[in-house]
Every structure is written in structure tokens, then in C-alpha cells.
Design an enzyme around this catalytic site. Structure first.
Site, PDB file in Angstrom:
ATOM      1  N   ILE A   1       0.860  -1.179   0.000  1.00  0.00           N
ATOM      2  CA  ILE A   1       0.000   0.000   0.000  1.00  0.00           C
ATOM      3  C   ILE A   1       0.901   1.235   0.000  1.00  0.00           C
ATOM      4  O   ILE A   1       2.068   1.157   0.371  1.00  0.00           O
ATOM      5  CB  ILE A   1      -0.981   0.021   1.196  1.00  0.00           C
ATOM      6  CG1 ILE A   1      -0.245  -0.128   2.525  1.00  0.00           C
ATOM      7  CG2 ILE A   1      -2.039  -1.051   1.050  1.00  0.00           C
ATOM      8  CD1 ILE A   1      -1.174  -0.119   3.749  1.00  0.00           C
ATOM      9  N   ASP A   2       0.360   2.347  -0.456  1.00  0.00           N
ATOM     10  CA  ASP A   2       1.159   3.559  -0.608  1.00  0.00           C
ATOM     11  C   ASP A   2       1.685   4.065   0.734  1.00  0.00           C
ATOM     12  O   ASP A   2       1.130   3.768   1.793  1.00  0.00           O
ATOM     13  CB  ASP A   2       0.328   4.662  -1.259  1.00  0.00           C
ATOM     14  CG  ASP A   2      -0.134   4.292  -2.658  1.00  0.00           C
ATOM     15  OD1 ASP A   2       0.609   3.569  -3.338  1.00  0.00           O
ATOM     16  OD2 ASP A   2      -1.232   4.729  -3.056  1.00  0.00           O
ATOM     17  N   LYS A   3       2.727   4.846   0.675  1.00  0.00           N
ATOM     18  CA  LYS A   3       3.365   5.412   1.871  1.00  0.00           C
ATOM     19  C   LYS A   3       2.345   6.072   2.799  1.00  0.00           C
ATOM     20  O   LYS A   3       2.347   5.843   4.012  1.00  0.00           O
ATOM     21  CB  LYS A   3       4.429   6.432   1.451  1.00  0.00           C
ATOM     22  CG  LYS A   3       5.033   7.220   2.601  1.00  0.00           C
ATOM     23  CD  LYS A   3       5.922   8.347   2.097  1.00  0.00           C
ATOM     24  CE  LYS A   3       6.368   9.236   3.247  1.00  0.00           C
ATOM     25  NZ  LYS A   3       7.119  10.417   2.783  1.00  0.00           N
TER      26      LYS A   3
ATOM     27  N   ARG B   1      -7.486   5.754  -5.536  1.00  0.00           N
ATOM     28  CA  ARG B   1      -7.238   7.188  -5.734  1.00  0.00           C
ATOM     29  C   ARG B   1      -7.591   7.607  -7.162  1.00  0.00           C
ATOM     30  O   ARG B   1      -8.209   8.652  -7.388  1.00  0.00           O
ATOM     31  CB  ARG B   1      -5.781   7.508  -5.409  1.00  0.00           C
ATOM     32  CG  ARG B   1      -5.405   7.178  -3.965  1.00  0.00           C
ATOM     33  CD  ARG B   1      -3.898   7.107  -3.751  1.00  0.00           C
ATOM     34  NE  ARG B   1      -3.276   8.412  -3.928  1.00  0.00           N
ATOM     35  CZ  ARG B   1      -1.955   8.595  -3.900  1.00  0.00           C
ATOM     36  NH1 ARG B   1      -1.146   7.546  -3.745  1.00  0.00           N
ATOM     37  NH2 ARG B   1      -1.450   9.808  -4.052  1.00  0.00           N
TER      38      ARG B   1
END
Length: 302
Positions: free
Chosen positions: A137-139, A237
């Protein structure tokens, strides 16, 4: 060293050489490709051209992709939020702001650094930089991740992701008031042709499906639960922006005027999968982070 051959098609005519190569190598940045061109690792019809060379129909491009640099990843003692662990699998709740795996510029402080200290037995399928990492998963997205502690577990968990049998639910706060209670976004995602650092809904993208349902409407915002059927880069997103409801705090896909919360309001709250050895279905839930709950409470008072 790997060599790739590519012949320019009609859709690529008059495109820049570096842009064409970047689209062929999704893992590589435009600047990395430009460096290869400078180092004369790219030929067009047997000649070395510049990065801004405009491609012609049936141009024959050869790319010599150098071996990846071996990077030294060090274990680090971290206070990891472990939800489950046995000899095969580990489930961890990643905090917002933590990078999942090391890369140039992020060699320390990543989840992998912490995992390497916590357990010595991680699968080696994804190499030295991503040991045990089956998905990421993204930062600035918080939430649950499954980690493989051996290659058998890695292969079986990766197959479940491919077969779309892993349950993944996210909580997203978006701009705008979504009028309907549920919806499905079925739109292919690929590299944004105008910006290599972003993803977008594009005709030649990979299939991507997101199901969403409204949890709560808060003034000019909506809290939604998103369930992933596929796992494309930045999928939620990109999809929520595509239907006109971008995520709050998202610096890449959101509006310039948004709530300042240090990144997108997105939390991987539920993760379910079949255990790779016992075949038992396991499911875990992680509550919204404290700062996320505080933000929702503030919006409820408006």
C-alpha cells in the site's frame, strides 16, 4: 543484462524515444530511461539517438537494461503493529507515512527494514529489496498487509491475489457528496501518458474494478468503503478521481484546495485470505487511525 527489442507502431509515431521506452518499462522512471540513452544502451535502427528523438513507423529499438544495483538492506528495530503471525504468514498494520519497501532514497525506516529485524525468515521471491512482500500500500495509506515468511506461502498468497479471492476493504474520505449509496467503477488503469509519475484511466490500461458504498456524508465530504476486485497502482485514488470524488488530502490526484492531513485519507481496514498451509480463511480488521477519527469528528461538527 537483459535486451529488449521493440518496433514502433502507428500509435507511437512521433512520440519521444524516452516516452516510448518508459511505457514499455513501467517500473522505470523517465529520468532512468534518459540515463540509459545517455549511456548509449539504446539504439534506433542501429544508431544512438537522443531522448527527444521522434519515433518513425517501424523504427527498430534495442534496449540494453543493466543489471539492478545490489543494495544492502539493514534490519531495524521498530515497534511494529503485528495483528497475526505464525510460521508462514504475518499480518501487520502499517502506519501512515511509512514506505513499504526500500528503494533509492528510502533505504531506511521502511516496513521491510522492520520486518527483517522482527523475523529472520521472509520469502525471497521478490528479492533483497522486497523480502516477504506479496502486495503493498502507498506510503501515506495506513492499514493491513499480509507478509509471506517462506516461498510456499508467497506463491499461494500471490495466486489468491491473482484469482481475486483476497478480501480487501478500504475506508476513503472523498471530496463531494456522493448521491447514491453503492457503485462499481470498472475502468482500466495505466500510466498517465502526460505524466509518468501518475496513473490514470486509459483505454490500453489493465483491467481495474472497485466497488464502493457510502458510510457517511459529512457536509461537503463523503466517507466510503471501497472493496478492491483488482489491485492496480493507486487504484482507489485514480478511480474516485475519475468519477469526480477525489480523495481528501491526496497530493497527486486531489484538488489543490484540500484538507492538509499529510497525504490521502485512505485506510486498509479489512484483509481476508485463505491460509497457505491450513487452508483456513482468516480475516482481520484494523480500526481507523486516531488522526483519521479526529478528522471525521471535526467534520461532523461543521
Amino acid at each position: 543484462m537483459e535486451t529488449i527489442q521493440h518496433i514502433i507502431s502507428e500509435s507511437e509515431v512521433n512520440e519521444r524515444l524516452d516516452k516510448v521506452i518508459s511505457s514499455l518499462q513501467e517500473e522505470c522512471s523517465r529520468s532512468q530511461v534518459q540515463q540509459w540513452i545517455k549511456e548509449k544502451k539504446v539504439t534506433v535502427n542501429g544508431k544512438h539517438e537522443k531522448a527527444n528523438y521522434r519515433c518513425v513507423l517501424n523504427d527498430q529499438i534495442y534496449i540494453e537494461i543493466p543489471e539492478p544495483e545490489v543494495l544492502d538492506v539493514q534490519p531495524e528495530n521498530m515497534d511494529l503493529d503485528i495483528y497475526y503471525e505464525d510460521a508462514d504468514v504475518l499480518v501487520v498494520n502499517k502506519p501512515k507515512g511509512m514506505v513499504v519497501h526500500p528503494s533509492h532514497g528510502h533505504m531506511t525506516g521502511t516496513l521491510v527494514n522492520g520486518l527483517m529485524f522482527h523475523c529472520k525468515d521472509l520469502s525471497g521471491i521478490n528479492g533483497v529489496l522486497r523480502p516477504g512482500i506479496v502486495h503493498r500500500i502507498d506510503k501515506d495509506t495506513s492499514g493491513l498487509l499480509m507478509v509471506a515468511k517462506n516461498d510456499l506461502a508467497h506463491e499461494k498468497l500471490a495466486q489468491q491475489l491473482k484469482d481475486k479471492t483476497v478480501t480487501r476493504k478500504y475506508y476513503a474520505l472523498v471530496h463531494g457528496v456522493i448521491p447514491h449509496e453503492v457503485g462499481t467503477i470498472d475502468a482500466p488503469i495505466g500510466r498517465d501518458p502526460d505524466d509518468r509519475q501518475r496513473m490514470a484511466v486509459v483505454d490500453n490500461g489493465k483491467p481495474a474494478i472497485t466497488h464502493f458504498s457510502v458510510i457517511e456524508r459529512l457536509n461537503n465530504y463523503t466517507l466510503v468503503e471501497c472493496q478492491l476486485e483488482t489491485g492496480r497502482t493507486h487504484q482507489i485514488r485514480v478511480h474516485m478521481k475519475y468519477i469526480g470524488f477525489p480523495l481528501v488530502g491526496d497530493p497527486k490526484y486531489g484538488p489543490k484546495k484540500t484538507l492538509s492531513i499529510g497525504g490521502q485519507a485512505l485506510h486498509a481496514g479489512l484483509l481476508g485470505f485463505t491460509h497457505p498451509r491450513t487452508n483456513q480463511y482468516l480475516e482481520f480488521e484494523a480500526p481507523l487511525p486516531k488522526e483519521y477519527e479526529e478528522l471525521l469528528n471535526q467534520l461532523r461538527k461543521i
